[in-house]
Design a protein around this motif. Sequence first.
Motif, PDB file in Angstrom:
ATOM      1  N   THR A 105      51.337  88.026  34.870  1.00 31.46           N
ATOM      2  CA  THR A 105      51.596  88.031  33.427  1.00 31.46           C
ATOM      3  C   THR A 105      51.292  89.430  32.908  1.00 31.46           C
ATOM      4  O   THR A 105      50.863  90.318  33.651  1.00 31.46           O
ATOM      5  CB  THR A 105      50.730  86.968  32.707  1.00 31.46           C
ATOM      6  N   CYS A 185      39.778  75.371  33.129  1.00 32.47           N
ATOM      7  CA  CYS A 185      40.321  76.641  32.652  1.00 32.47           C
ATOM      8  C   CYS A 185      40.792  77.474  33.841  1.00 32.47           C
ATOM      9  O   CYS A 185      40.082  77.572  34.850  1.00 32.47           O
ATOM     10  CB  CYS A 185      39.271  77.427  31.878  1.00 32.47           C
ATOM     11  N   VAL A 188      43.134  83.733  34.905  1.00 31.65           N
ATOM     12  CA  VAL A 188      44.448  84.304  35.223  1.00 31.65           C
ATOM     13  C   VAL A 188      44.304  85.659  35.888  1.00 31.65           C
ATOM     14  O   VAL A 188      44.884  85.935  36.934  1.00 31.65           O
ATOM     15  CB  VAL A 188      45.297  84.404  33.939  1.00 31.65           C
ATOM     16  N   ARG A 215      41.876  87.168  31.288  1.00 33.64           N
ATOM     17  CA  ARG A 215      42.755  86.207  30.625  1.00 33.64           C
ATOM     18  C   ARG A 215      42.301  84.819  31.064  1.00 33.64           C
ATOM     19  O   ARG A 215      42.124  84.568  32.260  1.00 33.64           O
ATOM     20  CB  ARG A 215      44.223  86.432  30.991  1.00 33.64           C
ATOM     21  N   TRP A 217      43.157  80.718  30.470  1.00 40.74           N
ATOM     22  CA  TRP A 217      44.097  79.735  29.938  1.00 40.74           C
ATOM     23  C   TRP A 217      43.579  78.324  30.164  1.00 40.74           C
ATOM     24  O   TRP A 217      43.609  77.826  31.310  1.00 40.74           O
ATOM     25  CB  TRP A 217      45.463  79.873  30.620  1.00 40.74           C
ATOM     26  N   ASP A 221      47.520  76.674  30.604  1.00 37.50           N
ATOM     27  CA  ASP A 221      48.572  76.756  29.590  1.00 37.50           C
ATOM     28  C   ASP A 221      48.395  78.029  28.768  1.00 37.50           C
ATOM     29  O   ASP A 221      47.425  78.163  28.017  1.00 37.50           O
ATOM     30  CB  ASP A 221      48.503  75.517  28.695  1.00 37.50           C
ATOM     31  N   ARG A 222      49.348  78.945  28.892  1.00 35.93           N
ATOM     32  CA  ARG A 222      49.224  80.218  28.182  1.00 35.93           C
ATOM     33  C   ARG A 222      49.160  80.024  26.669  1.00 35.93           C
ATOM     34  O   ARG A 222      48.505  80.795  25.966  1.00 35.93           O
ATOM     35  CB  ARG A 222      50.401  81.135  28.536  1.00 35.93           C
ATOM     36  N   SER A 223      49.831  79.006  26.147  1.00 40.62           N
ATOM     37  CA  SER A 223      49.847  78.798  24.699  1.00 40.62           C
ATOM     38  C   SER A 223      48.455  78.474  24.157  1.00 40.62           C
ATOM     39  O   SER A 223      48.210  78.567  22.955  1.00 40.62           O
ATOM     40  CB  SER A 223      50.820  77.682  24.322  1.00 40.62           C
ATOM     41  N   GLN A 224      47.519  78.093  25.053  1.00 39.20           N
ATOM     42  CA  GLN A 224      46.152  77.792  24.634  1.00 39.20           C
ATOM     43  C   GLN A 224      45.188  78.944  24.915  1.00 39.20           C
ATOM     44  O   GLN A 224      43.974  78.770  24.817  1.00 39.20           O
ATOM     45  CB  GLN A 224      45.643  76.541  25.352  1.00 39.20           C
ATOM     46  N   GLN A 225      45.697  80.122  25.274  1.00 34.69           N
ATOM     47  CA  GLN A 225      44.846  81.232  25.705  1.00 34.69           C
ATOM     48  C   GLN A 225      43.704  81.492  24.721  1.00 34.69           C
ATOM     49  O   GLN A 225      43.876  81.418  23.509  1.00 34.69           O
ATOM     50  CB  GLN A 225      45.673  82.490  25.904  1.00 34.69           C
TER      51      GLN A 225
END
Length: 425
Positions: A105, A185, A188, A215, A217, A221-225
């Motif tokens: 990413t 969690c 990343v 990072r 997640w 889930d990246r949207s919850q970073q």
Amino acid sequence: MASAAELKIGQKLNEGKTKQIFELAEQPGLVLVQSKDQITAGNAVRKDQMEGKAAIANKTTSCVFKLLQESGVKTAFMKQHSDTAFIAAHCEMIPIEWVCRRVATGSFLKRNPGVKEGFRFSPLKMEMFFKDDANNDPQWSEEQLLEAKFCLAGLTIGQCEVDIMNRSTVAIFEILEKAWATQNCTLVDMKIEFGVDVKTQEIVLADVIDNDSWRLWPAGDRSQQKDKQVYRDLKEVTPEAMQVVKRNFEWVSERVKLLLEAPASGRVVVLMGSTSDMAHCEKIKKACSAYGIPCFLRVTSAHKGPDETLRIKAEYEGDGVPTVFVAVAGRSNGLGPVMSGNTAYPVINCPPITPDWGAQDVWSSLRMPSGLGCSTILSPEAAAQFAAQIFGLTDHLVWCKLRASMLNTWVSLKLADKKLQACSI
């Protein structure tokens, strides 16, 4: 905790974007690392004040370093001093950021077009970046690092030192990855730095590891970073947006404390056929304690008192605590096979081998009737390690100690080889 004034702060040694380093006038070889409330991105192209960030970052760093130290990783961290500062060994910092990636990413995708976000690196992907704000921290190769010939605190950074930092970065990432997995969690990626202890000339993990360093997640889930990427991604820095960033940092600082908590504790129960085997059993117990595993010693003979042996077995099966039995019996080992045939818990044979009949006696531990699954390990320390590996499947703190032990064994061999080569020249 004591106030900073009580430490008799000396001169400021360094100041970065998010922290200051002070010498301790009455404690040579130690420094105070003072966090700041500043948050930055893009080599401080964007920077803002975030009230309370110093305390949040310091709490996170202190917990992370405690976890690593308790696992057995060598770090500069000594102890948390106040809400916003910790005490560390004075190090001359190696100007390299070591970046370890599990998931592709961020900047990796920009530098490697064609790789899709979410690509999983197994083994981990390692990268190095030279700390040079003016040139945007350029990526370096191992060859560039070797050719730089950095000399810090009297230690020249050569192939041995580079290999140690490389191997250490992988181990540190895996330890933290394992720990964060207990909170569902995904770690990343992560960046860390090493320094050379000015007193010992050892390479140790230094600087800080906080929510700026990785990072993270939740649930993968990246949207919850929850990391600093949320701040980097802001189109506009507003008070409301900064509150979201702060809440994320607070969330991490609270969760990171949970990484230090062990799950339901297991135990090792050593059954010896005679107190004459006590010294052998004490070695097992001592090795277990190094992994943080409680160990209990009992005396029973499967030949002379099978009913008592099975009663003791039932005693430890009845309370629900995960248990590994270690059978210590010389001559004809009936203890391990009897235990293995009557319990679903793991059983390890660890017979004390005598110089006279040892070669013959060991067969009673190695040749089992069908339906029995006990292993045989002759070294008491190795028997304890095997028990730890069993517990490490479900206890991340035990697993972390095992992982750090692997690293330290590798490093000691690397340093021994370097010393031998120096003597041979």
